[in-house]
Design a protein around this motif. Structure first.
Motif, PDB file in Angstrom:
ATOM      1  N   VAL A   1     -19.681 -28.422 -25.361  1.00  0.00           N
ATOM      2  CA  VAL A   1     -20.647 -27.312 -25.274  1.00  0.00           C
ATOM      3  C   VAL A   1     -19.907 -26.016 -24.946  1.00  0.00           C
ATOM      4  O   VAL A   1     -20.189 -24.957 -25.528  1.00  0.00           O
ATOM      5  N   GLY A   2     -18.931 -26.111 -24.049  1.00  0.00           N
ATOM      6  CA  GLY A   2     -18.164 -24.922 -23.657  1.00  0.00           C
ATOM      7  C   GLY A   2     -17.449 -24.284 -24.844  1.00  0.00           C
ATOM      8  O   GLY A   2     -17.410 -23.063 -24.970  1.00  0.00           O
ATOM      9  N   ARG A   3     -16.893 -25.129 -25.721  1.00  0.00           N
ATOM     10  CA  ARG A   3     -16.201 -24.581 -26.900  1.00  0.00           C
ATOM     11  C   ARG A   3     -17.175 -23.888 -27.852  1.00  0.00           C
ATOM     12  O   ARG A   3     -16.858 -22.855 -28.434  1.00  0.00           O
ATOM     13  N   ILE A   4     -18.381 -24.453 -27.994  1.00  0.00           N
ATOM     14  CA  ILE A   4     -19.359 -23.821 -28.901  1.00  0.00           C
ATOM     15  C   ILE A   4     -19.824 -22.485 -28.315  1.00  0.00           C
ATOM     16  O   ILE A   4     -19.952 -21.492 -29.020  1.00  0.00           O
ATOM     17  N   VAL A   5     -20.053 -22.478 -27.004  1.00  0.00           N
ATOM     18  CA  VAL A   5     -20.607 -21.272 -26.370  1.00  0.00           C
ATOM     19  C   VAL A   5     -19.543 -20.181 -26.234  1.00  0.00           C
ATOM     20  O   VAL A   5     -19.786 -19.006 -26.527  1.00  0.00           O
ATOM     21  N   GLY A   6     -18.358 -20.567 -25.799  1.00  0.00           N
ATOM     22  CA  GLY A   6     -17.313 -19.581 -25.547  1.00  0.00           C
ATOM     23  C   GLY A   6     -17.497 -18.902 -24.194  1.00  0.00           C
ATOM     24  O   GLY A   6     -18.061 -19.500 -23.272  1.00  0.00           O
ATOM     25  N   ARG A   7     -17.022 -17.653 -24.077  1.00  0.00           N
ATOM     26  CA  ARG A   7     -17.075 -16.931 -22.800  1.00  0.00           C
ATOM     27  C   ARG A   7     -17.831 -15.623 -22.953  1.00  0.00           C
ATOM     28  O   ARG A   7     -17.902 -15.064 -24.033  1.00  0.00           O
TER      29      ARG A   7
ATOM     30  N   GLU B   1     -23.693 -24.918 -14.305  1.00  0.00           N
ATOM     31  CA  GLU B   1     -22.612 -24.467 -13.428  1.00  0.00           C
ATOM     32  C   GLU B   1     -21.306 -24.329 -14.218  1.00  0.00           C
ATOM     33  O   GLU B   1     -20.539 -23.393 -14.003  1.00  0.00           O
ATOM     34  N   TYR B   2     -21.069 -25.259 -15.131  1.00  0.00           N
ATOM     35  CA  TYR B   2     -19.838 -25.219 -15.921  1.00  0.00           C
ATOM     36  C   TYR B   2     -19.815 -23.975 -16.809  1.00  0.00           C
ATOM     37  O   TYR B   2     -18.809 -23.249 -16.856  1.00  0.00           O
ATOM     38  N   LEU B   3     -20.924 -23.719 -17.502  1.00  0.00           N
ATOM     39  CA  LEU B   3     -20.952 -22.558 -18.402  1.00  0.00           C
ATOM     40  C   LEU B   3     -20.809 -21.262 -17.600  1.00  0.00           C
ATOM     41  O   LEU B   3     -20.170 -20.313 -18.056  1.00  0.00           O
ATOM     42  N   GLU B   4     -21.385 -21.232 -16.420  1.00  0.00           N
ATOM     43  CA  GLU B   4     -21.222 -20.055 -15.550  1.00  0.00           C
ATOM     44  C   GLU B   4     -19.763 -19.889 -15.155  1.00  0.00           C
ATOM     45  O   GLU B   4     -19.251 -18.771 -15.120  1.00  0.00           O
ATOM     46  N   SER B   5     -19.103 -21.016 -14.882  1.00  0.00           N
ATOM     47  CA  SER B   5     -17.706 -20.931 -14.463  1.00  0.00           C
ATOM     48  C   SER B   5     -16.815 -20.402 -15.592  1.00  0.00           C
ATOM     49  O   SER B   5     -15.715 -19.898 -15.349  1.00  0.00           O
ATOM     50  N   LEU B   6     -17.297 -20.510 -16.840  1.00  0.00           N
ATOM     51  CA  LEU B   6     -16.546 -19.963 -17.970  1.00  0.00           C
ATOM     52  C   LEU B   6     -16.816 -18.458 -18.146  1.00  0.00           C
ATOM     53  O   LEU B   6     -16.305 -17.842 -19.074  1.00  0.00           O
TER      54      LEU B   6
END
Lengths: 403, 330
Positions: free
Chosen positions: A94-100, A119-124
């Motif tokens: 999911v992090g790779r699809i969303v990015g930063r 929390e993970y996506l926020e940390s990115l």
């Protein structure tokens, strides 16, 4: 600290919290009375529940096959399908699809809760908003959802007002009514929906036959999360797969009925990214709805559980939360009993499936064995029998095998 | 620092006591069988009244729970663990230390005496195994100690057979369920017919083999989970009460939907158990000041939390045999 001591400590803190006790019991009492009424007024629901039980059993017995079928179907209709073996792999996908640096809106998903996705996506470095009102309040409070379907039942309107003031800077007047606060949240979130880069949802069911995702809801936030942003990511445990689209619709109806909300306000069926062929009959991907659809299927212990005699039947669970509403322990502890993400009778077992038996076995010691849950589960999961099995594992461990 | 979690210490205590003494709380066996001495029940027979000691144990378990509540959330010291071992070795000391209210002990004896009389008045002759009226091990099973439980189940079965049993009459929901539904998968060749005294009594009343009288005019009924959802003994107590002239009132959560008294978690989480009991008492109180219970664990846990001044009575305290011709109870 071991999970049982930790839970007991948290439970002791709420046992004398009058508001917590009263609001959890009031909500549970409503559900206890509403669900039988719904089932009496719509006699076909019990039959649908039996059918759901049957197709779920079929899928659990052939889980590898259905995962493959579902992934093929999702790709066939223009989506992208992923199989994540555990929580960290799912977060990374999911992090790779969303990015930063993106704006992300989420609809309530216990599976997202299970892997700590927000929390993970926020940390990115992303700005992430829960859009289910109850779940947004949980995000603002920084706690854990207290029920699968009604996460914020433990918060008073005064507490909600002060959260909205402190965390979102709203000017909520003293004595504000729930409808006033709902209006404020609606207008705040509307601006997020419109600008969001990515929408993330869960799924109530995924049809292996068509690759369709089915989502049931009442607030209308899911249609916005899955409809407005250019990218839609759906995250779901592999046990959410059912053979056909018709089966998936049945799951949605049964889930809503047994939670006490029937008919549901909305059922969403999503089969691939939006498309149009209105100019010279040339098919163009991406019309009003998303341009991309990503479906992340999560294993995280489920495949192993499907081969585990003690745990496998829990995979039939459609997360209606009725075992929580009916459980005398849950009515006094809400989801403080169950594990980090899940709660109640089903929650302890989901914790065992997704985090390992050691994380859950101690928690099973708080089960009364009263069987209220067994009696109301729409898919007839023998919850108290599974919990007794977990007690055995715990007692054996505690006494060094001398149980 | 040598210390153990209270739960580990408790599980070991229950296991070791049940294996060595035959009871989860180490007491002299006469505490269990003395109620039957005045009745002169035979020791041998094909129909055995087996109490499984639960009624007799509950006053002691209640005292033990008071100690456990004081320990809730703390660790157990070595001294306490040594004390536990001494108690198991000297049941008489345990009796003295736990010192339950004499009225509670007496009450359990009275209930069992009445049950035996009700059976006799129904024409059901029965023997009693006295010092072999061992605990069924149900708590070990419920807490996950199934190796110890298997040993206990085998022993109880052998003792009952030694007394000539082919039919066993049980008196509480937990013992009934464990013998009827669980023993067959733990004891090779288990061949006892397990009947509950409420089943015997309701049939006898229906067939007019016994005339019953009630000692209260109305009461709200609290179905125990194990009768309602494991054994489907739901109509039997109602028939018995109605035949006795007691008006039965149904609480909000009743029959198959009955609400737990909280008792099963009292050893692990005493305060939670009390809160669950308080919740139940509130809804029982909406219907009547008289509450009829059918299980000694329900009685203990509800009574402990009874701040509403309800009158909580076992069904065997409410119903008795009407002796023909006398018109009044002894």
């Amino acid at each position: 600290m071991d999970p049982l001591s930790k839970a007991l400590g948290e439970i002791r803190r709420v046992l004398d919290d009058e508001f917590f006790q009263e609001s959890v019991k009031r909500a549970a009492g409503h559900a206890e009375e509403k669900v039988p009424d719904i089932l009496d007024s719509h006699p076909y629901l019990k039959e649908l529940a039996r059918e759901v039980r049957r197709v779920k059993e079929e899928v659990i017995s052939n889980l590898d096959y259905y995962i493959e079928e579902a992934m093929k179907s999702i790709e066939r209709i223009g989506g992208k399908a992923y199989l994540a073996s555990d929580a960290s792999e799912a977060r990374e996908i999911v992090g790779r699809i969303v990015g930063r640096g993106k704006l992300v809106v989420m609809s309530k998903s216990m599976t997202a809760e299970e892997i700590g996705l927000r929390e993970y996506l926020e940390s990115l470095g992303n700005e992430v908003w829960e859009t289910d009102l109850g779940q947004l309040l949980i995000q603002l409070e920084g706690g854990k959802p207290m029920h699968s379907v009604a996460p914020a039942i433990h918060l008073s309107r005064e507490r909600v007002a002060s959260l909205l003031r402190e965390k979102l800077g709203f000017e909520v007047p003293e004595g504000a009514r729930p409808e006033d606060m709902v209006r404020m949240v609606r207008s705040f979130l509307r601006s997020k929906f419109e600008r969001a880069d990515v929408g993330i949802s869960g799924a109530n069911a995924i049809a292996a036959e068509t690759g369709s995702i089915v989502l049931v809801e009442n607030e209308g936030n899911i249609r916005l999360v899955t409809g407005l942003p250019p990218i839609h990511i759906a995250l779901a445990g592999v046990e959410k797969i059912v053979p056909t689209l018709m089966d998936a619709i049945k799951v949605a109806l049964v889930q809503a009925a047994y939670d006490g909300l029937y008919p549901p306000n909305y059922i969403n069926v999503i089969s691939g990214p939006s498309a149009t062929a209105d100019i010279e009959h040339v098919r163009v991907r991406g019309a009003h709805g998303p341009l991309q659809l990503h479906v992340v299927l999560l294993d995280n212990g489920r495949l192993e559980a499907s081969r585990n005699q003690l745990l496998r039947e829990q995979l039939r669970c459609i997360r209606c939360g009725r075992c929580q509403w009916e459980c005398p322990v849950w009515q006094h502890t809400a989801n403080l009993w169950g594990g980090p993400a899940y709660g109640g009778p089903m929650g302890v077992i989901w914790t065992a499936i997704t985090m390992g038996v050691d994380a859950a076995a101690g928690l099973s010691m708080l089960c009364l064995g009263c069987r209220r849950c067994d009696y109301v589960c729409p898919v007839e999961i023998p919850l108290s029998r599974i919990l007794l099995g977990l007690k055995r594992i715990y007692a054996h461990g505690l006494l060094g095998g001398q149980g | 620092m040598a210390s153990a979690s209270p739960l580990k210490a408790l599980l070991e205590f229950l296991r070791d006591s049940t294996l060595r003494v035959g009871l989860p709380v180490p007491l002299p066996m006469e505490e269990i069988y003395s109620w039957a001495l005045p009745l002169r029940l035979p020791r041998m027979g094909s129909v055995i009244l087996y109490t499984g000691a639960l009624y007799q144990l509950m006053p002691y378990i209640e005292s033990l729970t008071r100690y456990l509540s004081a320990l809730e959330g703390s660790r157990v010291s070595d001294t306490l663990l040594r004390l536990a071992r001494i108690l198991i070795a000297t049941p008489k000391l345990t009796r003295t230390l736990l010192a339950p209210e004499p009225a509670r002990v007496e009450r359990a004896r009275r209930i069992l005496t009445n049950i035996s009389r009700l059976l006799s008045s129904s024409g059901v002759a029965h023997a009693y195994p006295y010092e072999d009226d061992l605990y069924s091990g149900v708590l070990l099973y419920d807490l996950g100690l199934d190796d110890a439980f298997a040993e206990v189940a085998g022993r109880v079965y052998r003792k009952l057979k030694e007394h000539g049993a082919s039919t066993v009459i049980t008196v509480d929901p937990h013992t009934t369920n464990i013998l009827r539904n669980v023993y067959p998968s733990y004891v090779d060749g288990f061949d006892l017919e397990v009947v509950n005294y409420l089943e015997v009594l309701s049939r006898a009343a229906e067939e007019s083999r016994i005339r019953l009288r009630g000692l209260v005019s109305e009461a709200v009924i609290h179905d125990p989970c194990f009768y309602a959802r494991y054994l489907h003994i739901i109509d039997e107590p109602r028939k018995i009460l109605e035949r006795s002239g007691v008006k039965v009132l149904e609480p909000r959560r009743s029959r198959e939907a009955t609400y737990c008294c909280g008792g099963p978690v009292e050893s692990v989480a005493p305060r939670l158990a009390s809160k669950i009991a308080e919740t139940r008492l509130k809804e029982l109180a909406e219907k009547s000041k008289n509450v009829v219970v059918l299980c000694p664990i329900c009685y203990t846990n509800l009574s402990r939390a009874n701040k509403l001044g309800l009158r909580i009575l076992d069904i065997a305290e409410v119903v008795e045999a009407e002796v023909p011709g006398s018109g009044s109870p002894q």
